[in-house]
Design an enzyme around this catalytic site. Structure first.
Site, short mmCIF file in Angstrom:
data_model
loop_
_atom_site.label_atom_id
_atom_site.label_comp_id
_atom_site.label_asym_id
_atom_site.label_seq_id
_atom_site.Cartn_x
_atom_site.Cartn_y
_atom_site.Cartn_z
N GLY A 36 0.89 -1.18 -0.11
CA GLY A 36 -0.13 -0.11 -0.16
C GLY A 36 0.81 1.06 -0.22
N LEU A 37 0.51 2.11 -0.43
CA LEU A 37 0.96 4.27 -0.29
C LEU A 37 1.85 3.78 1.25
CD1 LEU A 37 -2.06 5.31 -2.18
CD2 LEU A 37 0.37 4.92 -2.99
N SER A 38 2.72 4.77 1.22
CA SER A 38 3.18 5.31 2.11
C SER A 38 2.31 6.04 2.63
CB SER A 38 4.08 6.17 1.68
OG SER A 38 4.76 6.58 3.00
N SER A 40 -0.14 4.40 4.43
CA SER A 40 -1.24 3.62 4.63
C SER A 40 -1.91 3.08 5.42
CB SER A 40 -1.68 2.98 3.39
OG SER A 40 -0.59 2.23 3.16
N GLY A 41 -0.93 2.70 6.63
CA GLY A 41 -1.32 1.49 7.68
C GLY A 41 -0.60 0.14 7.72
N LYS A 42 0.47 0.82 6.87
CA LYS A 42 0.58 -1.67 6.57
C LYS A 42 1.84 -1.67 8.26
CE LYS A 42 3.24 -0.32 3.19
NZ LYS A 42 3.05 1.38 2.67
N SER A 43 2.70 -0.23 8.48
CA SER A 43 3.56 -1.26 9.46
C SER A 43 2.75 -1.30 11.14
CB SER A 43 4.50 -0.24 9.66
OG SER A 43 5.38 0.49 8.32
N SER A 110 5.87 -1.59 -2.51
CA SER A 110 6.13 -2.81 -3.35
C SER A 110 4.76 -2.21 -4.04
CB SER A 110 5.91 -4.21 -2.75
OG SER A 110 4.89 -4.19 -1.66
N1 LIG Z 1 -7.17 3.43 10.94
C1 LIG Z 1 -5.51 3.65 11.19
N2 LIG Z 1 -5.17 2.82 10.28
C2 LIG Z 1 -3.62 2.78 10.63
N3 LIG Z 1 -2.57 3.98 10.20
C3 LIG Z 1 -3.85 4.82 11.22
C4 LIG Z 1 -4.33 4.57 11.19
N4 LIG Z 1 -5.25 5.75 11.70
C5 LIG Z 1 -4.16 6.82 11.74
N5 LIG Z 1 -2.47 6.06 11.96
C6 LIG Z 1 -1.70 6.24 11.72
O1 LIG Z 1 -1.39 6.65 10.04
C7 LIG Z 1 0.02 6.78 10.10
C8 LIG Z 1 0.85 5.93 8.94
O2 LIG Z 1 0.89 4.39 9.40
P1 LIG Z 1 2.18 3.79 9.09
O3 LIG Z 1 1.66 2.17 9.58
O4 LIG Z 1 3.34 4.52 8.95
O5 LIG Z 1 1.90 3.90 7.29
P2 LIG Z 1 2.78 2.90 6.22
O6 LIG Z 1 3.98 2.10 7.00
O7 LIG Z 1 2.03 1.92 5.25
O8 LIG Z 1 3.76 4.01 5.64
C9 LIG Z 1 0.81 6.44 12.15
O9 LIG Z 1 1.37 7.28 12.36
C10 LIG Z 1 -0.65 5.86 12.30
O10 LIG Z 1 -0.43 6.19 13.41
MG LIG Z 2 5.36 1.46 6.96
#
Ligand SMILES: Nc1ncnc2c1ncn2[C@@H]1O[C@H](COP(=O)(O)OP(=O)(O)O)[C@@H](O)[C@H]1O
Ligand SMILES: [Mg+2]
Length: 207
Positions: A36-38, A40-43, A110
């Site tokens: 998913g996009l940067s 998006s909440g993957k981590s 990815s």
């Molecule tokens: N519902 C949600 N699900 C996932 N992340 C969220 C949500 N709401 C807010 N966030 C916040 O969004 C930010 C990005 O998430 P992150 O997991 O770092 O994304 P990614 O790894 O896809 O780049 C984090 O600071 C996270 O706490």
């Molecule tokens: Mg991440």
């Protein structure tokens, strides 16, 4: 010259196999690939999933794209060739970890279909569960937890996915998560799928 040195390397079969390790662990190994996009909440989702699994005695490891780029892949850029090498290394590491009986989670942008396909080719599609964290770019931009969209907009970062570089949406992922839903809800969806696929045993909290 390298000659055909590969012809002289033969796979060594070991006594302790993946199946033996899985039996000992009481669960199977699989690669849960979150794309998913940067932002998006993957981590964040993978982290909650891992904590839930760990609590219930499942042997896990979370390969986070950013962490891997700070170590194993710290020599690679975001050019197309280096992105592919980054993915190849992640695939090979995941393959070893699957063989070791670990349930592997990977949170990696990815963005290219062909790179995700490379992962499936390396580990085998049966060993991989693809999760698309579907979050509108407007939300990712609003979150911008690492300030990267801002840097990409100003030109400080080039080749940033979603800004100068495309994200190819998965066509047939095993699971699509609405990245705007609460973390726990999305994490539970992954756990449920792992149980339904007979990868992990039933947890008390699922009853
Ligand atoms: N519902 C949600 N699900 C996932 N992340 C969220 C949500 N709401 C807010 N966030 C916040 O969004 C930010 C990005 O998430 P992150 O997991 O770092 O994304 P990614 O790894 O896809 O780049 C984090 O600071 C996270 O706490
Ligand atoms: Mg991440």
């Amino acid at each position: 010259m390298h000659d055909n040195f590969r012809n002289n390397i033969i796979w060594q079969k070991n006594t302790i196999t993946r199946i033996k390790r899985e039996n000992k662990n009481g669960h199977k190994s699989i690669l849960v690939w979150l794309t998913g996009l940067s932002g998006s909440g993957k981590s964040s989702i993978a982290n909650v999933v891992e904590a839930m699994l760990f609590k219930h005695g499942v042997n896990t490891y979370l390969l986070d794209g950013d962490n891997i780029r700070l170590g194993l892949c710290s020599d690679l850029s975001f050019s197309l060739v280096d992105r592919q090498e980054n993915i190849r290394r992640l695939g090979e590491v995941s393959k070893i970890m699957l063989d070791s009986g670990i349930l592997v989670l990977a949170s990696v942008i990815s963005p290219y279909k062909c790179h995700r396909q490379l992962i499936f080719d390396i580990v085998g599609k049966n060993n991989c569960f693809e999760v698309f964290v579907d979050t509108p770019i407007s939300i990712c931009r609003k979150r911008d937890s690492k300030g990267l969209y801002k840097k990409a907009d100003s030109g400080e970062i080039r080749d940033f996915t979603g800004v100068q570089s495309i994200y190819e949406t998965p066509e047939a992922p095993d699971l699509i998560l609405d990245g705007t839903l609460p973390l726990k809800k999305n994490a539970e969806k992954i756990i449920k799928k792992l149980y339904n696929k007979n990868i992990i045993p039933k947890f008390k909290s699922m009853e």
